[in-house]
Design an enzyme around this catalytic site. Structure first.
Site, PDB file in Angstrom:
ATOM      1  N   GLU A  67       0.823  -1.202   0.000  1.00  0.00           N
ATOM      2  CA  GLU A  67       0.000   0.000   0.000  1.00  0.00           C
ATOM      3  C   GLU A  67       0.861   1.259   0.000  1.00  0.00           C
ATOM      4  O   GLU A  67       0.492   2.272  -0.609  1.00  0.00           O
ATOM      5  CB  GLU A  67      -0.925   0.005   1.219  1.00  0.00           C
ATOM      6  CG  GLU A  67      -2.011  -1.044   1.209  1.00  0.00           C
ATOM      7  CD  GLU A  67      -1.562  -2.399   1.718  1.00  0.00           C
ATOM      8  OE1 GLU A  67      -2.402  -3.294   1.857  1.00  0.00           O
ATOM      9  OE2 GLU A  67      -0.344  -2.577   1.996  1.00  0.00           O
ATOM     10  N   PRO A 273      11.530 -14.078  -0.113  1.00  0.00           N
ATOM     11  CA  PRO A 273      10.410 -14.155   0.830  1.00  0.00           C
ATOM     12  C   PRO A 273       9.698 -12.812   0.966  1.00  0.00           C
ATOM     13  O   PRO A 273      10.325 -11.746   0.893  1.00  0.00           O
ATOM     14  CB  PRO A 273      11.087 -14.557   2.146  1.00  0.00           C
ATOM     15  CG  PRO A 273      12.379 -15.200   1.732  1.00  0.00           C
ATOM     16  CD  PRO A 273      12.800 -14.435   0.517  1.00  0.00           C
ATOM     17  N   LEU A 316      15.279  -5.365   1.177  1.00  0.00           N
ATOM     18  CA  LEU A 316      14.037  -4.616   0.974  1.00  0.00           C
ATOM     19  C   LEU A 316      14.255  -3.561  -0.102  1.00  0.00           C
ATOM     20  O   LEU A 316      15.348  -3.019  -0.256  1.00  0.00           O
ATOM     21  CB  LEU A 316      13.589  -3.957   2.275  1.00  0.00           C
ATOM     22  CG  LEU A 316      13.183  -4.896   3.424  1.00  0.00           C
ATOM     23  CD1 LEU A 316      12.843  -4.086   4.668  1.00  0.00           C
ATOM     24  CD2 LEU A 316      12.021  -5.783   3.024  1.00  0.00           C
ATOM     25  N   GLY A 317      13.204  -3.266  -0.844  1.00  0.00           N
ATOM     26  CA  GLY A 317      13.247  -2.186  -1.825  1.00  0.00           C
ATOM     27  C   GLY A 317      13.939  -2.527  -3.126  1.00  0.00           C
ATOM     28  O   GLY A 317      14.231  -1.629  -3.921  1.00  0.00           O
ATOM     29  N   ASN A 342       0.677  -8.911  -5.674  1.00  0.00           N
ATOM     30  CA  ASN A 342       0.450  -8.077  -6.841  1.00  0.00           C
ATOM     31  C   ASN A 342       1.481  -8.398  -7.930  1.00  0.00           C
ATOM     32  O   ASN A 342       2.675  -8.399  -7.678  1.00  0.00           O
ATOM     33  CB  ASN A 342       0.545  -6.604  -6.432  1.00  0.00           C
ATOM     34  CG  ASN A 342       0.377  -5.672  -7.597  1.00  0.00           C
ATOM     35  OD1 ASN A 342      -0.234  -6.029  -8.589  1.00  0.00           O
ATOM     36  ND2 ASN A 342       0.914  -4.488  -7.475  1.00  0.00           N
ATOM     37  N   LEU A 343       0.993  -8.679  -9.148  1.00  0.00           N
ATOM     38  CA  LEU A 343       1.918  -9.020 -10.236  1.00  0.00           C
ATOM     39  C   LEU A 343       2.243  -7.842 -11.150  1.00  0.00           C
ATOM     40  O   LEU A 343       2.988  -7.973 -12.116  1.00  0.00           O
ATOM     41  CB  LEU A 343       1.354 -10.176 -11.071  1.00  0.00           C
ATOM     42  CG  LEU A 343      -0.060 -10.068 -11.650  1.00  0.00           C
ATOM     43  CD1 LEU A 343      -0.189  -9.084 -12.772  1.00  0.00           C
ATOM     44  CD2 LEU A 343      -0.521 -11.446 -12.114  1.00  0.00           C
ATOM     45  N   ILE A 344       1.694  -6.658 -10.845  1.00  0.00           N
ATOM     46  CA  ILE A 344       1.849  -5.515 -11.743  1.00  0.00           C
ATOM     47  C   ILE A 344       3.302  -5.065 -11.821  1.00  0.00           C
ATOM     48  O   ILE A 344       3.816  -4.753 -12.901  1.00  0.00           O
ATOM     49  CB  ILE A 344       0.935  -4.361 -11.294  1.00  0.00           C
ATOM     50  CG1 ILE A 344      -0.528  -4.777 -11.452  1.00  0.00           C
ATOM     51  CG2 ILE A 344       1.224  -3.095 -12.102  1.00  0.00           C
ATOM     52  CD1 ILE A 344      -1.509  -3.794 -10.849  1.00  0.00           C
TER      53      ILE A 344
END
Length: 432
Positions: A67, A273, A316-317, A342-344
């Site tokens: 989000e 993961p 991360l990121g 989400n696959l976008i």
């Protein structure tokens, strides 16, 4: 306030000690959860935090990492539509809060989402007095919505989605949730299916604008680095992206006793993961299975080692880097009944995905991607591994899928700007 709302408020108040213990336990694995814990209950340090801009805040609540990344696209458009805006950013998870720091500018404020007790919500609203509140995707909390209604704060739901399971749950507790959804100021849905479900709960759906995440532009530097990784690998790279608990074991079960001989052994596997607190657990699981594992955190900015079975993405990121490094991927959260991820973002990086049977969290995007050849549906992990390893040996088929993924990502952009313009109109109307 009806009986259900009153009972809910009592339970939320009584649960606060349990929440504190849960946060303290969670902080052992993720120290970020110990940060500024009093904010969760509407207590801020310093005591005057944010009060210099009371009544001016554009408040956005992005509960977790996904989000927050969608919120980043909306924030960018809001800053263009509302020059000089003051951003108040709230989160519920440590990963969301860490990602959200990247969005802050001088004068902005970031705090935890208030726990949904009436007292915590009222203290939060009194502290900041936001001009408008924006909840991202699914974050509809009864006391938070009612508190904003009492305080005269227009509260909207952006990039809204609602799956059939959540709709059924809200309908079972209709005396609590129907007034809650009806009290929202405006809702912009991702798909017509989401809009219909939200309308069934009396939500004031204004429009269907698509998923804001289609507006993502992957970091060019990460894409370049990922492509360099793929070029350096003599084997095709297959990613297990945002894997959830149980899925790594499913993946390993396909090769139990076979030690990755055959087609699977001809691939370079990359496992990322979903949750950072599981990095060490997944590493141990892979090594116990006898696999040679290289952790992303240990090879820095250089190229990854090529003499291992698995690259473990424990950072991360860097998802654009991981997707750019892969030829194709398996979608985490879809091989256990968790609703999928989400696959976008993968599509925007030209990485087609193989989906398991459980994609109810992103049903419309998953279906649309499959229809255009940007994704492929299978029944279980065994089929998923077989299909992914077959596609990496089909150069023409893989090239078509990668181009379809890019085209799919580019065909649905514009939702962030549309949503920002609608929010800006609300802000302007309150200034009159």
């Amino acid at each position: 306030m009806n009986f259900s709302a009153s009972a809910y408020s009592v339970l939320a108040w009584a649960a606060q000690p349990l929440l504190k213990r849960k946060l303290q336990k969670r902080a052992l694995a993720e120290p970020g959860y110990a940060e500024a814990m009093p904010e969760r209950f509407g207590h801020y340090s310093p005591a005057d935090l944010g009060r210099e801009a009371a009544g001016q805040w554009i408040w956005i609540h992005a509960v977790s990492l996904g989000e927050t990344r969608a919120a980043a696209l909306l924030v960018q458009e809001l800053r263009a539509a509302l020059p000089g805006m003051r951003l108040l950013l709230t989160h519920g998870t440590a990963t969301g809060r860490a990602e959200g720091r990247k969005l802050l500018r001088e004068g902005d404020v970031q705090v935890w989402q208030p726990w949904d007790s009436r007292g915590a919500v009222d203290r939060f609203l009194k502290q900041f007095q936001p001009m408008v509140g924006v909840l991202m995707e699914t974050e509809v909390w009864p006391n938070l919505v009612r508190g904003c209604q009492r305080a005269g704060v227009p509260l909207v739901l952006a990039n809204a989605r609602l799956n059939a399971k959540s709709q059924a749950g809200a309908q079972r507790w209709s005396s609590l949730f129907l007034p809650t959804y009806a009290a929202l100021y405006a809702v912009w849905a991702q798909t017509e299916e989401d809009a219909q479900r939200l309308r069934s709960l009396h939500a004031p759906v204004q429009a269907v604008v698509g998923n804001l995440k289609f507006d993502v532009q992957p970091d060019a530097g990460l894409l370049q680095q990922g492509r360099a990784w793929r070029a350096a690998s003599a084997r095709p790279v297959v990613i297990v992206a945002s894997s959830r608990e149980g899925e790594e074991a499913q993946w390993l079960a396909q090769w139990a006793g076979r030690k990755f001989h055959g087609v699977a052994g001809q691939c370079q596997w990359l496992i990322v993961p979903r949750h950072p607190q599981r990095f060490n657990e997944v590493h141990a699981l892979l090594e116990q299975a006898g696999l040679r594992v290289a952790r992303r955190s240990q090879w820095g900015q250089g190229l990854p080692p090529t003499d291992v079975d698995v690259w473990l993405g424990d950072s991360l990121g860097e998802m654009p880097l991981y997707y750019a490094a892969a030829d194709i991927g398996l979608l985490g959260g879809s091989f256990e009944p968790l609703g999928g991820q989400n696959l976008i973002e993968a599509a925007a990086c030209a990485c087609p995905m193989v989906l398991g049977p459980h994609t109810f969290n992103f049903a419309q995007a998953s279906q649309a991607a499959c229809e255009v050849g940007a994704a492929f549906r299978v029944l279980d992990m065994e089929q998923g591994v077989q299909l992914a390893t077959a596609l990496v040996r089909d150069a023409q088929g893989l090239a078509r899928a990668r181009q379809a993924a890019l085209d799919f990502a580019g065909a649905h952009r514009g939702g962030a700007k549309t949503t920002a313009q609608a929010i800006a109109q609300i802000v302007q109307s309150r200034k009159l």
